[in-house]
Write a protein that holds these residues in place. Structure first.
Motif, short mmCIF file in Angstrom:
data_model
loop_
_atom_site.label_atom_id
_atom_site.label_comp_id
_atom_site.label_asym_id
_atom_site.label_seq_id
_atom_site.Cartn_x
_atom_site.Cartn_y
_atom_site.Cartn_z
N LEU A 129 5.34 -3.44 8.97
CA LEU A 129 6.35 -4.48 8.77
C LEU A 129 5.68 -5.86 8.79
CD1 LEU A 129 9.26 -3.09 10.97
CD2 LEU A 129 9.37 -3.54 8.50
N ASN A 130 4.76 -6.05 9.71
CA ASN A 130 4.05 -7.33 9.79
C ASN A 130 3.21 -7.57 8.53
OD1 ASN A 130 3.21 -9.77 11.11
ND2 ASN A 130 1.27 -8.76 11.54
N ARG A 131 2.51 -6.56 8.07
CA ARG A 131 1.71 -6.69 6.85
C ARG A 131 2.59 -7.02 5.64
NH1 ARG A 131 -2.23 -1.45 7.26
NH2 ARG A 131 -3.39 -2.11 9.12
N LEU A 132 3.72 -6.36 5.55
CA LEU A 132 4.63 -6.62 4.43
C LEU A 132 5.16 -8.05 4.49
CD1 LEU A 132 6.49 -3.20 4.44
CD2 LEU A 132 5.14 -4.12 2.54
N CYS B 4 8.37 -4.47 -7.71
CA CYS B 4 7.16 -3.89 -7.13
C CYS B 4 6.55 -2.84 -8.05
CB CYS B 4 7.46 -3.29 -5.76
SG CYS B 4 7.82 -4.53 -4.50
N GLN B 5 7.39 -2.02 -8.68
CA GLN B 5 6.89 -1.00 -9.60
C GLN B 5 6.17 -1.66 -10.78
OE1 GLN B 5 10.59 1.10 -10.19
NE2 GLN B 5 9.90 2.82 -8.94
N LYS B 6 6.75 -2.72 -11.32
CA LYS B 6 6.13 -3.42 -12.44
C LYS B 6 4.79 -4.02 -12.05
CE LYS B 6 10.32 -4.47 -15.01
NZ LYS B 6 11.27 -5.50 -15.45
N SER C 298 0.86 -1.18 0.00
CA SER C 298 0.00 0.00 0.00
C SER C 298 0.90 1.23 0.00
CB SER C 298 -0.88 0.00 1.25
OG SER C 298 -0.07 0.21 2.40
N GLN C 299 0.28 2.40 -0.03
CA GLN C 299 1.07 3.64 -0.03
C GLN C 299 1.91 3.76 1.24
OE1 GLN C 299 -1.32 7.05 -0.91
NE2 GLN C 299 0.42 8.44 -0.98
N SER C 300 1.33 3.44 2.39
CA SER C 300 2.08 3.51 3.66
C SER C 300 3.16 2.44 3.70
CB SER C 300 1.14 3.31 4.85
OG SER C 300 0.20 4.36 4.90
N GLU C 301 2.83 1.25 3.24
CA GLU C 301 3.81 0.16 3.23
C GLU C 301 4.97 0.49 2.29
OE1 GLU C 301 0.50 -3.34 4.09
OE2 GLU C 301 1.17 -2.95 2.05
N TRP C 302 4.67 1.21 1.22
CA TRP C 302 5.71 1.59 0.26
C TRP C 302 6.78 2.43 0.96
CZ3 TRP C 302 5.81 -0.08 -4.82
CH2 TRP C 302 6.85 0.43 -5.59
N LEU C 303 6.37 3.30 1.89
CA LEU C 303 7.33 4.13 2.62
C LEU C 303 8.31 3.27 3.42
CD1 LEU C 303 4.89 6.89 3.95
CD2 LEU C 303 6.47 7.07 2.01
#
Length: 131
Positions: free
Chosen positions: A49-52, A81-83, A8-13
């Protein structure tokens, strides 16, 4: 429903921090790095971190000296990930049409001559690769 496998956007950070690191990082180290760029709470970073980890985006090793400390690392590269994100975006918003997606992006922005040339080179390389 298909299991989500992209951040997600937050996970991307969080992923950005892990991708930028030279080695694996503890949750504490990730939190410290993120405090420079976001106001996310330490608890939220741990949740992310857990979600990832659940999505298979990251993994960890247990610290040799303290079993309560995990060292996290990215399992997928930023490019992968970008692809995957791009594919899902095209499927979701453009009914899978790469042409319509690229046209919409190109029409919504101004390109410098250098950017135009860079895109042209990518298209030419893509054309050569298919033959």
């Amino acid at each position: 429903m298909e299991k989500e496998t992209t951040p997600s956007q937050s996970e991307w950070l969080v992923m950005e921090v892990l991708w930028a690191g030279d080695a694996s990082m503890t949750a504490k180290e990730v939190i410290q790095k993120m405090q420079d760029t976001t106001s996310m709470s330490p608890r939220m970073v741990r949740v992310l971190l857990n979600r990832l980890w659940q999505k298979g985006m990251i993994s960890y090793t247990v610290d040799e000296k303290d079993a309560r400390v995990y060292h996290y690392f990215a399992k997928k590269s930023k490019e992968e990930c970008q692809k995957e994100k791009s594919r899902k975006f095209v499927d979701s918003y453009f009914a899978g049409s790469n042409t319509n997606a690229m046209a919409a992006l190109l029409e919504s922005t101004r390109l410098t001559e250098e950017q135009y040339q860079e895109l042209w080179n990518i298209l030419q390389k893509k054309d050569r690769d298919k033959t």
